[in-house]
Structures are given as structure tokens and as C-alpha cells.
Design a protein around this motif. Structure first.
Motif, PDB file in Angstrom:
ATOM      1  N   SER A 226      -6.370  11.734  -0.435  1.00 35.75           N
ATOM      2  CA  SER A 226      -7.616  11.098  -0.868  1.00 35.75           C
ATOM      3  C   SER A 226      -8.610  10.977   0.279  1.00 35.75           C
TER       4      SER A 226
ATOM      5  N   ASN B  84     -10.504   4.575  -9.060  1.00 36.30           N
ATOM      6  CA  ASN B  84      -9.523   4.642  -7.979  1.00 36.30           C
ATOM      7  C   ASN B  84      -8.090   4.647  -8.477  1.00 36.30           C
TER       8      ASN B  84
ATOM      9  N   GLY C  21      -7.311   8.475  -6.967  1.00 35.22           N
ATOM     10  CA  GLY C  21      -8.730   8.555  -7.288  1.00 35.22           C
ATOM     11  C   GLY C  21      -9.038   9.747  -8.172  1.00 35.22           C
TER      12      GLY C  21
ATOM     13  N   HIS D 244     -11.637   8.530  -3.234  1.00 37.20           N
ATOM     14  CA  HIS D 244     -11.358   7.099  -3.375  1.00 37.20           C
ATOM     15  C   HIS D 244     -12.629   6.352  -2.990  1.00 37.20           C
TER      16      HIS D 244
END
Length: 322
Positions: free
Chosen positions: A17, A45, A52, A69
Motif C-alpha cells: 500500500s 481503506n 486500500g 491507503h
């Protein structure tokens, strides 16, 4: 400068992420306005086992897949009682936090606060070249300066009253009277454009000069009652009112007491605001307004079926009625 962090969703915790930093300033007197941002960020998220939402391209062919994210920070900037003092602090804090040299943060997006500080944020994000998601309704806000970093809502507030006004005209209305708060950002432009549409496009006759007043007089009972009487005595078929709940209650109580105010149509900016208040009061029966969240709104997504589901979720989680 030590602003108070009201909420921080935190950086990404998964190796696949990428953290995208977002900042929004909130007024301590209106913390509920940011609840929608929190819901959106937490929902996004949580996707893909808390990695995410997916970003980029080529993941299916290269085997490499990345996720975004969202790190959202909500910051309170104090609560001065003097409007200009608050605006000065709002401007100072936002400029500081968006300055990548002075601040430890590297913000990419600024979800707007809405309300009277929109113009400050619009100028500041242009200086720092950071994208601003603004929920400001009037057209002029986006067109009067060239700002490629400014993004707005999907429907102009200029047109909020248009469908009901057309309905009133089609069902026999011939005349109209307009009144409301004198505020360039929303109330003033909404009534101005609605009245232009009614008179120039639909052919309704304006039977009195549009009344505008300082929002500071919103709870001045005698003053608002005088406006209500003027509107009623105009004998207009349609009342176009760009007002909030304080004025609505005073006006409607006055019209009931007068006993002869019977317009063919009533449109108020506040007629779809604060669901619990509207349900608990008879003042909004048969009144038209403009709202963003309702079960009949034709939009939905993987998280919420319709606008009413969003209202229900926020009310259950935060105790807030939008």
C-alpha cells in the motif's frame, strides 16, 4: 503553531500500500461536517484486506499490484469568537501545513471545509499546487478565477430551485416573491438564479423586489416577521426563500397567525436540511427544497445503496442527523 489534530487515519501498514495524505480543516463548532470524510476514508481503506483500493495498471500481466491507503487528517484551528480572527487563523494554519518545507507532512489533497472559508482554501491550494475537493455550489466559485487544482460538486446550486419552480408554473402559478439571506456564496446566488429562471424562462411575474437581509438578523423575531408579512401581502403564488431553519420557523409561525397566507408553492433552501428536525416539525409539510441525500436519489455504490443509507449509517455511528 500547534493545531489540534481531531482525527488521523494513520499511514499505510501493508507493504503493498502507498500512503496518500489528505488534509481538511474543521471548525470546532461544526465537527460533524467532517464525518462524511471519515466514513469514506475508512470504507476505502478497509478494501482488499485493509490494503486500500487498487491503483496503477498492468497488475494482471506483471503480477505487481499496488493499493492506495488514504491518510486523512482533520485539524481544528481554534475557535475565535470574531469571524475575521478565525479566518486569519484558518489561513495561517492551512498555509503552514501545506508548505512542504515547513511542515513534516506531504499532503496531496485537501477536502474542503465548505462554508465561509471556501474562498481562502481556493486561493491557498493554488499557491501550493494541491488538489482541492470543494463542496461549494455556486458556479462563480469555479469560474471567476482559473484554478486547475479546484474540483467541485456535480450539480450547480444555481439550479436547485428550477424543477419545483417549473412544477409550480405548470400547475397554475403566475406570480412569485423572493427573499433570503444576503450571502454571495450560496443563499444570495441561489435565490438570484431561481428568480431569473422563474421570470425570464418560465414567465412568472415578480410582484415585489427581492428582499435580502444580513444573516445576523436570523433570530430577530420582529424583523423576520415583517419580511414574512411583506411576502404574504404580495399575494404571490410562489414563495422562493433562501433561508435557514431559524427564519423558516419565524416566518411560518407568522403566516399561520395571519391566517390568509396560502401560496400555491413554497420553496426553501432549508426544506431538506436536518432530517430529524424536518420529520419532527409540521413547518416543512408540502414545502420543496434541494437535498443531496435521499432514498430516491439515483446514485449508489458498493458501500451504500442510496443516499438514505449514508444518512442512516452516519446517524447510527456518530449520532448525527444530516
Amino acid at each position: 503553531l500547534t493545531p489540534c489534530i481531531h482525527y488521523d487515519s494513520g499511514p499505510a501498514t501493508k507493504n503493498d500500500s502507498i500512503t496518500v495524505n489528505m488534509l481538511s480543516l474543521i471548525q470546532p463548532s461544526h465537527p460533524a461536517e467532517a464525518s462524511g470524510y471519515i466514513v469514506s476514508v475508512e470504507k476505502l481503506n478497509a478494501l482488499n484486506s485493509n490494503s486500500g483500493f487498487p491503483i496503477g495498471y498492468g497488475g494482471e500481466t506483471t503480477g505487481i499490484k499496488k493499493f492506495a491507503h488514504l491518510r486523512l487528517m482533520l485539524v481544528q484551528v481554534g475557535n475565535p469568537t470574531i469571524k475575521e480572527a478565525y479566518r486569519a487563523m484558518h489561513k495561517k494554519v492551512l498555509n503552514y501545513l501545506l508548505n512542504r518545507t515547513l511542515s513534516n507532512y506531504n499532503f496531496s489533497f485537501v477536502p474542503g471545509t465548505g462554508g465561509p472559508n471556501n474562498d481562502l482554501e481556493r486561493e491557498i491550494i493554488l499557491t501550493h499546487k494541491i488538489i482541492n475537493f470543494m463542496h461549494s455550489g455556486p458556479d462563480y466559485f469555479y469560474t471567476e478565477i482559473n484554478n486547475p487544482y479546484l474540483f467541485g460538486i456535480h450539480l450547480s446550486s444555481y439550479k436547485y430551485s428550477f424543477p419545483p419552480l417549473k412544477h409550480f408554473q405548470q400547475t397554475g402559478a403566475k406570480t412569485i416573491a423572493a427573499a433570503g439571506r444576503e450571502s454571495r456564496a450560496f443563499f444570495n446566488t441561489t435565490c438570484d438564479e431561481g428568480l431569473k429562471y422563474a421570470t425570464k424562462i418560465l414567465g412568472l411575474k415578480s410582484v415585489m423586489n427581492r428582499i435580502t437581509y444580513d444573516p445576523a438578523k436570523k433570530s430577530d423575531k420582529k424583523y423576520i416577521e415583517k419580511i414574512a408579512k411583506t411576502i404574504c401581502d404580495s399575494q404571490a403564488d410562489v414563495y422562493l426563500l433562501c433561508i435557514h431553519h431559524e427564519e423558516a420557523k419565524i416566518m411560518i409561525d407568522k403566516w399561520r397567525a395571519m391566517g390568509y397566507c396560502q401560496p400555491k408553492g413554497l420553496w426553501m433552501t432549508c426544506a431538506a436540511w436536518s432530517a430529524d428536525l424536518i420529520i419532527s416539525s409540521d413547518n416543512y409539510n408540502y414545502a420543496f427544497g434541494a437535498g443531496q441525500w435521499h432514498k430516491n436519489m439515483p446514485y449508489g455504490d458498493e458501500f451504500f445503496e442510496n443516499g438514505q443509507k449514508i444518512i442512516d449509517f452516519i446517524k447510527e455511528k456518530y449520532g448525527i442527523s444530516t
